[in-house]
Design an enzyme around this catalytic site. Structure first.
Site, mmCIF file in Angstrom:
data_model
loop_
_atom_site.group_PDB
_atom_site.id
_atom_site.type_symbol
_atom_site.label_atom_id
_atom_site.label_comp_id
_atom_site.label_asym_id
_atom_site.label_seq_id
_atom_site.Cartn_x
_atom_site.Cartn_y
_atom_site.Cartn_z
ATOM 1 N N CYS A 135 0.846 -1.193 0.000
ATOM 2 C CA CYS A 135 0.000 0.000 0.000
ATOM 3 C C CYS A 135 0.887 1.250 0.000
ATOM 4 O O CYS A 135 1.566 1.521 -0.981
ATOM 5 C CB CYS A 135 -0.970 -0.037 1.176
ATOM 6 S SG CYS A 135 -2.371 1.101 1.016
ATOM 7 N N GLU A 158 -0.886 -8.824 4.868
ATOM 8 C CA GLU A 158 -0.718 -8.921 6.321
ATOM 9 C C GLU A 158 -2.044 -8.834 7.064
ATOM 10 O O GLU A 158 -2.121 -9.157 8.254
ATOM 11 C CB GLU A 158 0.253 -7.841 6.821
ATOM 12 C CG GLU A 158 -0.308 -6.444 6.972
ATOM 13 C CD GLU A 158 -0.465 -5.663 5.677
ATOM 14 O OE1 GLU A 158 -0.803 -4.465 5.733
ATOM 15 O OE2 GLU A 158 -0.243 -6.251 4.585
ATOM 16 N N HIS A 181 -3.397 -5.776 0.976
ATOM 17 C CA HIS A 181 -2.744 -6.034 2.255
ATOM 18 C C HIS A 181 -2.718 -7.526 2.609
ATOM 19 O O HIS A 181 -3.637 -8.022 3.267
ATOM 20 C CB HIS A 181 -3.475 -5.284 3.369
ATOM 21 C CG HIS A 181 -3.313 -3.810 3.344
ATOM 22 N ND1 HIS A 181 -2.327 -3.147 4.037
ATOM 23 C CD2 HIS A 181 -4.018 -2.844 2.700
ATOM 24 C CE1 HIS A 181 -2.424 -1.852 3.839
ATOM 25 N NE2 HIS A 181 -3.444 -1.629 3.025
#
Length: 222
Positions: A86, A196, A194
């Protein structure tokens, strides 16, 4: 395997990144943007999401001038691994580690939802845990995720199999539905979604686990 997560003023995904890396088995250090050196023996540098320096000037442009980014560039130039997610992807393009630019979303609206992505290549340390053609679900949360590159750059990315992920349904106008790209040596990955945030069923899915486990497993066995 040792990893460093860079922290800028305005980072808000740094702890998420550290949690995902630790869950995959990495020894993680948090590194402040004003530091001039990375910890000794670092294998992977992660540049997390957020709004570094308030996204003033251009997203990632001020962060790319931070002292630590010189060390990140040097790490990449030595063949080290770098993951930018990002805002981290924006920082990597601003620092010259990846080609192209991230522009305002096509409809000028912030996009925040989970989207399906197609894995375009499995021949990188970041994507070897997937098969090319797999569809995975990662959250996105960005206002400036519209990946743009000139025709020559785009042709080179396609010809060299450096598009890592594409959107199944393009949320931001990115050229060729690109969601993530690799460097020429395939050791730097920048992506807007994302992974994560997709490592725990309590958060809605675990499709991101394969990225972190595959990468860390490869580095641990290197």
């Amino acid at each position: 395997m040792r990893a460093a997560v860079i922290v800028f003023p305005g980072s808000n995904c740094d702890r998420d990144m550290a949690v995902a890396l630790r869950a995959a088995g990495a020894d993680v250090s948090m590194v402040w943007h004003k530091d001039s050196d990375l910890p000794e023996g670092v294998d992977l540098v992660a540049v997390p999401g957020g709004f570094s320096f308030g996204d003033y000037l251009r997203c990632g442009a001020i962060a790319a001038q931070s002292p630590i980014c010189k060390a990140v560039v040097a790490h990449a130039e030595r063949g080290g691994y770098v993951l930018g997610v990002c805002n981290g992807f924006q920082v990597l393009t601003e620092s010259g580690l990846l080609p192209g630019a991230l522009m305002r979303n096509a409809e000028l609206k912030f996009v925040c939802k989970t989207l399906d992505l197609k894995v375009e290549t499995s021949t990188s340390g970041f994507t070897e845990g997937y098969n090319a053609g797999d569809v995975v679900a990662f959250p996105v949360a960005h206002h400036d995720g519209n990946y743009t590159a000139d025709p020559e750059t785009l042709q080179r990315l396609e010809a060299d199999d450096r598009v890592a992920f594409r959107y199944v349904q393009n949320p931001n106008g990115s050229v060729a539905d690109i969601a993530g790209i690799l460097s020429a040596n395939r050791r730097v990955l920048g992506m807007m979604p994302h992974p994560e945030r997709a490592v725990d069923m309590g958060h809605g899915g675990t499709d991101g686990q394969a990225l972190f486990r595959g990468l860390i497993g490869q580095l641990a066995n290197a």
